[in-house]
Design an enzyme around this catalytic site. Structure first.
Site, PDB file in Angstrom:
ATOM      1  N   PRO A   2      79.110  68.973 108.484  1.00  9.72           N
ATOM      2  CA  PRO A   2      78.659  69.000 107.036  1.00  9.72           C
ATOM      3  C   PRO A   2      78.315  67.219 106.699  1.00  9.72           C
ATOM      4  O   PRO A   2      78.750  66.550 106.885  1.00  9.72           O
ATOM      5  CB  PRO A   2      80.016  69.152 106.160  1.00  9.72           C
ATOM      6  CG  PRO A   2      81.130  69.086 107.132  1.00  9.72           C
ATOM      7  CD  PRO A   2      80.609  69.159 108.427  1.00  9.72           C
ATOM      8  N   GLU A   3      77.164  67.351 106.002  1.00 11.97           N
ATOM      9  CA  GLU A   3      76.423  66.202 105.411  1.00 11.97           C
ATOM     10  C   GLU A   3      76.990  66.004 103.904  1.00 11.97           C
ATOM     11  O   GLU A   3      77.497  66.859 103.510  1.00 11.97           O
ATOM     12  CB  GLU A   3      75.129  66.216 105.754  1.00 11.97           C
ATOM     13  CG  GLU A   3      74.597  65.950 107.334  1.00 11.97           C
ATOM     14  CD  GLU A   3      73.602  65.107 107.596  1.00 11.97           C
ATOM     15  OE1 GLU A   3      73.241  64.170 106.809  1.00 11.97           O
ATOM     16  OE2 GLU A   3      73.000  65.327 108.574  1.00 11.97           O
TER      17      GLU A   3
END
Ligand SMILES: [Zn+2]
Length: 295
Positions: A2-3
């Protein structure tokens, strides 16, 4: 992985349920995730109220009324599912709950909130982690002390970029990936921001500054590009790389489309450009860019 937009999406999903809520019971189903969970984890949280739910870089911060901050990093596969309180009126979070969490064998930490809502942390690969840090020590804690500014905060401007870039011989990709300069900007969104601002990822970062630390027009273009790519992704609910899911457990929420990331050998989408997207490797990570219009 996840960014920042995914983490912010999760935070926004959790906030209406967790912010202001009291933790009635904490169910800890194993001693560790990527790292050991805090000593006396349940005892330090049970009966306590979550005052605010914020984010710093890729950490979700639950500010507890005990004066401690529960910091949560989602690692690679960490995600939350919400089972709303039986009488929750506002949002229909419950409709996704049945298939939201993946394999229940990977439900590791369960927050039973006063009023009946249940928030479950599921993490198949267990690269995520949770720590409890005294609020007064958060800025000096090893997770946070070297973090640069927030890309969506007020301090990001062309002047800041120019000041940080002056004399720096690294390329723009490495400059933007450096968490000590801007925190939470990852590989995908660096590629997208460089495309949007028309800058070659291999360009030397000192070209963001003129004499006397003044920003060049490249730095001026980069700032709105960074903000826009992140804000658009947050608006789209984060990308669906891997099997990432929204905090309320909605499956396959719409795929965010990238302009260059993952589009090797495809045509550039910039109007008037007939370039072809190229993939190169910089510092061990893939960079996607258009050699025709990114200079
Ligand atoms: Zn192009």
């Amino acid at each position: 992985m996840p960014e920042l937009p995914e983490v912010e999406t999760v935070r926004r999903g959790l906030e209406p349920v967790m912010a202001g809520a009291r933790i009635a019971r904490l169910e800890q189903r194993r001693a560790d995730l990527r790292f050991p969970l805090p000593e006396r984890f349940a005892a330090r949280l049970e009966g306590r109220r979550i005052e605010r739910l914020t984010r710093r870089a890729k950490y979700i911060l639950a500010e507890i009324d005990s004066g401690e901050i529960l910091t949560i990093h989602l690692g690679m596969t960490g995600r939350f599912t919400i089972k709303p309180a039986p009488n929750a009126a506002s949002r229909q979070l419950g409709e996704f709950e049945h298939d939201a969490g993946g394999d229940p064998a990977h439900d590791h930490v369960v927050f039973h909130l006063a009023g009946g809502a249940v928030v479950t942390y599921n993490d198949a690969r267990r690269f995520g982690y949770m720590t409890l840090i005294p609020a007064a020590e958060i800025d000096t804690h090893p997770h946070f002390k070297d973090l640069g500014i927030e890309p969506l905060g007020n301090r990001l401007d062309a002047t800041y970029l120019a000041a940080m870039a002056t004399g720096r011989r690294t390329d723009l990709k490495a400059f933007l990936m450096d968490q000590r300069i801007i925190a939470g900007l990852g590989n995908i969104y660096v590629c997208e921001a460089l495309f949007r601002s028309g800058l070659d990822p291999q360009r030397i970062s000192s070209s963001l500054a003129k004499r006397g630390l003044k920003p060049t027009d490249r730095a001026e273009r980069l700032v709105p590009a960074i903000r826009t790519v992140l804000e658009e992704a947050i608006r789209a609910g984060g990308s669906t790389l891997r099997d990432y899911r929204k905090a309320d457990g909605a499956l396959g929420y719409f795929q965010h489309t990238f302009a260059v990331y993952g589009r090797e050998r495809e045509s550039c989408i910039r109007p008037g450009c007939n370039g072809t997207i190229r993939r190169i490797v910089q510092a061990g990570r893939s960079t996607f860019y258009c050699p025709a219009c990114q200079r």
